[in-house]
Design an enzyme around this catalytic site. Structure first.
Site, PDB file in Angstrom:
ATOM      1  N   SER A 203      -4.966 -33.953  18.056  1.00 47.72           N
ATOM      2  CA  SER A 203      -6.104 -34.774  18.447  1.00 47.72           C
ATOM      3  C   SER A 203      -5.656 -36.228  18.495  1.00 47.72           C
ATOM      4  O   SER A 203      -4.694 -36.619  17.810  1.00 47.72           O
ATOM      5  CB  SER A 203      -7.248 -34.634  17.444  1.00 47.72           C
ATOM      6  OG  SER A 203      -8.266 -35.603  17.677  1.00 47.72           O
TER       7      SER A 203
ATOM      8  N   TYR B  99     -10.389 -34.462   8.932  1.00 48.63           N
ATOM      9  CA  TYR B  99     -10.033 -33.939  10.249  1.00 48.63           C
ATOM     10  C   TYR B  99      -8.778 -34.649  10.770  1.00 48.63           C
ATOM     11  O   TYR B  99      -7.836 -34.006  11.256  1.00 48.63           O
ATOM     12  CB  TYR B  99     -11.192 -34.132  11.217  1.00 48.63           C
ATOM     13  CG  TYR B  99     -10.908 -33.685  12.633  1.00 48.63           C
ATOM     14  CD1 TYR B  99     -10.973 -32.330  12.967  1.00 48.63           C
ATOM     15  CD2 TYR B  99     -10.573 -34.593  13.635  1.00 48.63           C
ATOM     16  CE1 TYR B  99     -10.710 -31.902  14.263  1.00 48.63           C
ATOM     17  CE2 TYR B  99     -10.309 -34.172  14.930  1.00 48.63           C
ATOM     18  CZ  TYR B  99     -10.378 -32.830  15.233  1.00 48.63           C
ATOM     19  OH  TYR B  99     -10.113 -32.420  16.515  1.00 48.63           O
TER      20      TYR B  99
END
Length: 305
Positions: free
Chosen positions: A182, A195
């Site tokens: 990401s 995350y």
């Protein structure tokens, strides 16, 4: 011009313009011919996994395994792919991408059926609690790491030995391991602490594994999507539409919009193909340019559009 002069001229031309060394088929040819592919995280109707399965299937692979912990849509995707691409063998598998036994079993199945594995797209992931780190419990952190990071580790652990194997149809060791990380794994402010940490680990693994696999012909790369409308991020897009603020989605990137799963799938397709034969150990940001600069407030830059 005499024949001898023509011969000398042709000889000179050959010296000045040597043949181009082509490492992949013509750009007009199928890009994944005969390859065997595994994709995890393929169940979401608007997800990167599903979009990638369709992109890959269009390029004449031998077989694709579409896998997910949630199998609610896999059977219908299998039927759709079989109808659209009848020459491609589609297998739907339900398992936890962070379960080592299950990951080994799907890799072993590919080797048993086809004698090869060429691409493993480790795409499974979850977003986890959208809370500041002080409000996150240790077991919540470990679950995010288990799904987002351990799953990639296991994919590579079992895919790499399989990709080294050769057969009548695959003469040399090689393959492509692609991991979904990401933009949050590259820069701060793109996700929560837990995350972001799980995705930063994926980026680090891709880079380090590429060196540990030196000389095998196996490439490892990480995709770093920005804000893409998928099943995982759908609530963000839905809330914005409900409030009438959908035009603000992606406002901090130069393209000033969110992305589509297909835009990630097309980069995954490139990395899966031999066209990317010299791309290794990289983290590819596909984020509209978000990670190219620092966050800014458009009205204070002196530039108005």
């Amino acid at each position: 011009m005499s024949p001898s002069a023509k011969d000398r001229l042709q000889s000179l031309a050959n010296q000045l313009s040597p043949p181009i060394v082509q490492v992949a088929p013509s750009p007009s040819a199928p890009r994944l011919t005969n390859k065997v592919i595994i994709i995890t995280g393929a169940n979401s109707p608007i997800g990167i996994g599903r979009a990638s399965a369709y992109a890959f299937a269009s390029q004449s692979p031998r077989a694709i395994y579409i896998c997910d912990f949630d199998s609610s849509h896999l059977a219908s995707y299998k039927a759709e792919l079989n109808k659209a691409f009848p020459d491609v063998e589609i297998h739907a598998k339900e398992f936890d991408a962070a379960d080592e036994k299950a990951v080994k079993e799907v890799v072993d199945d590919a080797l048993k059926r086809y004698g090869r594995l060429d691409v493993f797209f480790a795409n499974a992931g979850i977003v986890g609690p959208m809370s500041v780190f002080e409000e996150v419990e240790g077991d919540e952190l470990m679950e995010i790491v288990r799904v987002n990071t351990l799953s990639v580790f296991l994919a590579a652990k079992h895919a790499a030995p399989a990709m080294r194997k050769t057969s009548e149809g695959k003469k040399s060791s090689g393959g492509s391991i692609i991991a979904t990380a990401s933009v949050a794994g590259l820069r701060s402010n793109a996700g929560s602490t837990v995350y972001s940490a799980s995705k930063a680990a994926v980026v680090s693994m891709a880079k380090t594994m590429a060196f540990e696999l030196a000389g095998t012909g196996i490439r490892v790369n990480a995709l770093c999507p920005g804000l893409i409308e998928t099943g995982m991020t759908a609530p963000v897009f839905e809330m914005a539409r409900a409030r009438g603020t959908q035009k603000r989605i992606g406002q901090l990137n130069p393209l000033k919009r969110g992305g589509h799963a297909d835009e990630i799938a097309r980069v995954a397709l490139f990395l899966a193909s031999d066209e990317a034969s010299y791309v290794n150990g990289q983290a590819w940001a596909i984020d509209g340019g978000l990670s190219a600069g620092h966050p800014y407030v458009p009205s204070k830059t002196g530039v108005n559009h």
